[in-house]
Write a protein that holds these residues in place. Structure first.
Motif, PDB file in Angstrom:
ATOM      1  N   SER A 195       0.812  -1.221   0.000  1.00  0.00           N
ATOM      2  CA  SER A 195       0.000   0.000   0.000  1.00  0.00           C
ATOM      3  C   SER A 195       0.841   1.265   0.000  1.00  0.00           C
ATOM      4  O   SER A 195       1.931   1.308   0.566  1.00  0.00           O
ATOM      5  N   ASN A 196       0.300   2.296  -0.640  1.00  0.00           N
ATOM      6  CA  ASN A 196       0.953   3.616  -0.658  1.00  0.00           C
ATOM      7  C   ASN A 196       0.589   4.445   0.563  1.00  0.00           C
ATOM      8  O   ASN A 196       1.395   5.244   1.045  1.00  0.00           O
ATOM      9  N   VAL A 197      -0.635   4.253   1.036  1.00  0.00           N
ATOM     10  CA  VAL A 197      -1.131   5.010   2.183  1.00  0.00           C
ATOM     11  C   VAL A 197      -1.722   4.040   3.196  1.00  0.00           C
ATOM     12  O   VAL A 197      -2.578   3.219   2.854  1.00  0.00           O
ATOM     13  N   VAL A 198      -1.255   4.111   4.446  1.00  0.00           N
ATOM     14  CA  VAL A 198      -1.747   3.244   5.513  1.00  0.00           C
ATOM     15  C   VAL A 198      -2.533   4.107   6.496  1.00  0.00           C
ATOM     16  O   VAL A 198      -2.007   5.086   7.042  1.00  0.00           O
ATOM     17  N   ILE A 199      -3.796   3.746   6.715  1.00  0.00           N
ATOM     18  CA  ILE A 199      -4.730   4.552   7.504  1.00  0.00           C
ATOM     19  C   ILE A 199      -5.121   3.811   8.775  1.00  0.00           C
ATOM     20  O   ILE A 199      -5.507   2.638   8.721  1.00  0.00           O
ATOM     21  N   GLN A 224       5.991   5.179   2.244  1.00  0.00           N
ATOM     22  CA  GLN A 224       4.560   5.235   2.514  1.00  0.00           C
ATOM     23  C   GLN A 224       4.136   6.499   3.259  1.00  0.00           C
ATOM     24  O   GLN A 224       4.920   7.128   3.969  1.00  0.00           O
ATOM     25  N   ILE A 225       2.863   6.830   3.088  1.00  0.00           N
ATOM     26  CA  ILE A 225       2.200   7.859   3.884  1.00  0.00           C
ATOM     27  C   ILE A 225       1.397   7.134   4.959  1.00  0.00           C
ATOM     28  O   ILE A 225       0.637   6.210   4.653  1.00  0.00           O
ATOM     29  N   CYS A 226       1.570   7.514   6.222  1.00  0.00           N
ATOM     30  CA  CYS A 226       0.819   6.894   7.307  1.00  0.00           C
ATOM     31  C   CYS A 226      -0.062   7.949   7.974  1.00  0.00           C
ATOM     32  O   CYS A 226       0.424   9.005   8.397  1.00  0.00           O
ATOM     33  N   VAL A 240       4.547   7.563  15.535  1.00  0.00           N
ATOM     34  CA  VAL A 240       5.930   7.683  16.016  1.00  0.00           C
ATOM     35  C   VAL A 240       6.798   6.615  15.352  1.00  0.00           C
ATOM     36  O   VAL A 240       7.911   6.897  14.870  1.00  0.00           O
ATOM     37  N   GLU A 241       6.305   5.382  15.314  1.00  0.00           N
ATOM     38  CA  GLU A 241       7.072   4.291  14.708  1.00  0.00           C
ATOM     39  C   GLU A 241       7.218   4.492  13.205  1.00  0.00           C
ATOM     40  O   GLU A 241       8.289   4.244  12.638  1.00  0.00           O
ATOM     41  N   ALA A 242       6.138   4.948  12.553  1.00  0.00           N
ATOM     42  CA  ALA A 242       6.204   5.180  11.106  1.00  0.00           C
ATOM     43  C   ALA A 242       7.206   6.273  10.774  1.00  0.00           C
ATOM     44  O   ALA A 242       8.010   6.156   9.836  1.00  0.00           O
ATOM     45  N   GLU A 243       7.198   7.343  11.561  1.00  0.00           N
ATOM     46  CA  GLU A 243       8.126   8.446  11.339  1.00  0.00           C
ATOM     47  C   GLU A 243       9.569   8.000  11.548  1.00  0.00           C
ATOM     48  O   GLU A 243      10.482   8.463  10.845  1.00  0.00           O
ATOM     49  N   SER A 244       9.782   7.090  12.480  1.00  0.00           N
ATOM     50  CA  SER A 244      11.137   6.648  12.799  1.00  0.00           C
ATOM     51  C   SER A 244      11.807   5.905  11.649  1.00  0.00           C
ATOM     52  O   SER A 244      13.035   5.813  11.600  1.00  0.00           O
ATOM     53  N   ILE A 245      11.007   5.381  10.710  1.00  0.00           N
ATOM     54  CA  ILE A 245      11.590   4.685   9.554  1.00  0.00           C
ATOM     55  C   ILE A 245      11.496   5.519   8.275  1.00  0.00           C
ATOM     56  O   ILE A 245      11.776   5.033   7.181  1.00  0.00           O
ATOM     57  N   GLY A 246      11.072   6.785   8.425  1.00  0.00           N
ATOM     58  CA  GLY A 246      11.086   7.700   7.285  1.00  0.00           C
ATOM     59  C   GLY A 246       9.777   7.906   6.566  1.00  0.00           C
ATOM     60  O   GLY A 246       9.738   8.572   5.521  1.00  0.00           O
ATOM     61  N   LYS A 248       6.158   9.502   5.631  1.00  0.00           N
ATOM     62  CA  LYS A 248       5.440  10.762   5.759  1.00  0.00           C
ATOM     63  C   LYS A 248       4.243  10.484   6.656  1.00  0.00           C
ATOM     64  O   LYS A 248       3.481   9.541   6.412  1.00  0.00           O
ATOM     65  N   ILE A 249       4.066  11.263   7.735  1.00  0.00           N
ATOM     66  CA  ILE A 249       2.967  10.991   8.656  1.00  0.00           C
ATOM     67  C   ILE A 249       1.984  12.151   8.709  1.00  0.00           C
ATOM     68  O   ILE A 249       2.338  13.309   8.541  1.00  0.00           O
TER      69      ILE A 249
END
Length: 288
Positions: A195-199, A224-226, A240-246, A248-249
């Motif tokens: 997925s490109n965007v995880v919601i 990905q965009i989270c 926080v976890e998504a941002e830690s791996i780069g 876009k949140i």
């Protein structure tokens, strides 16, 4: 601003509501426009929702907002439903016209406006994965399908909710939704990775579930965009976890601003005060 017998009232119905920024945001916009309106929270769940709504119809309420867990349940108490909200099967905004209640949904459009303004996402080229098929998930996924999303994977711990949403999207909007089993962690991780965007529209990550995440960060990748529909806390553990791996949140701030200005316009008949709402949210956030 003093509340009098002439004040036009608006209630926010849901639970929990202590974390909501909406009352302050809406009230500051009414005050800025010189309107004698007042918006306030009323904690209520499905068991007494009908009783509360019946009372609001006969008091000086121009309408009310509905949030978790009442967005689907509220529909049975309405006299009329906007076409898009009816197809979604979820309402978050109700206008009271002399005791006749009409329901709308501003959540989905609020999310899409936020996503398109804050990222370079192109809906028609993007694959979405959504955790949560309740009121917010319904609105977001239905609007994505309506606006031309390429593919939408949907999972919910209540299988009937996700199954119903997938069927509704595929029959009422476009054949782009696919059900993913909540029990099949391997399949969830696989679809998330595609997925490109995880919601996250499940409520996981908001109080009292602050330490929980809908998916492990090992399933995510930096392209990905989270998005998390929660905005208090501003960054859930998932973000926080998504941002830690780069990744876009995005949190739910943009969504709440955009859906809120649409609500304001429906209740007042005035243009959407996007700048006032944005300044209000920025002030609230700076005080946290």
């Amino acid at each position: 601003m003093a509340i009098t017998v002439d004040t036009k009232m608006i209630a926010l119905l849901g639970k929990p509501l202590r974390q909501s920024f909406s009352p302050r945001m809406q009230n500051e916009a009414y005050e800025a426009a010189g309107l004698d309106y007042h918006y306030f929270p009323v904690e209520v769940e499905n068991d007494h929702l009908g009783d509360v709504i019946n009372g609001l119809k006969y008091m000086n309420f121009v309408g009310f907002a509905v949030t978790k867990p009442n967005k689907i349940e509220v529909m049975q108490y309405l006299d009329e439903i906007d076409e898009l909200a009816e197809k979604m099967g979820s309402c978050n905004t109700i206008v009271n016209n002399n005791g006749k209640l009409k329901g709308y949904n501003t959540d989905g459009e609020g999310f899409v406006r936020s996503l398109l303004s804050e990222t370079d996402c192109k809906l028609e080229d993007s694959v979405f994965f959504c955790f949560g098929a309740g009121g917010a998930g319904r609105a977001i996924c239905s609007t994505l399908a309506f606006r031309g999303a390429k593919k939408i994977y949907i999972v919910d711990k209540f299988k009937e909710s996700s199954k119903s949403l997938v069927e509704d999207i595929n029959t009422k909007f476009a054949p782009v939704a696919e059900l993913v089993s909540f029990e099949n962690v391997e399949e969830i991780n696989k679809k998330v990775s595609l997925s490109n965007v995880v919601i996250n529209a499940s409520g996981i990550g908001m109080y009292p579930h602050l330490d929980e995440v809908p998916v492990s960060k090992e399933s995510l990748n930096s392209s990905q965009i989270c998005f998390d529909a929660t905005y208090n806390p501003l960054k859930t553990k998932f973000l926080v976890e998504a941002e830690s791996i780069g990744c876009k949140i995005l949190n739910g701030i943009g969504m709440v601003i955009n859906q809120g200005v649409i609500q304001y316009s429906l209740w007042t008949g005035l243009p959407e005060p996007i700048e006032t709402f944005t300044k209000s949210i920025e002030k609230i956030v700076s005080e946290k």
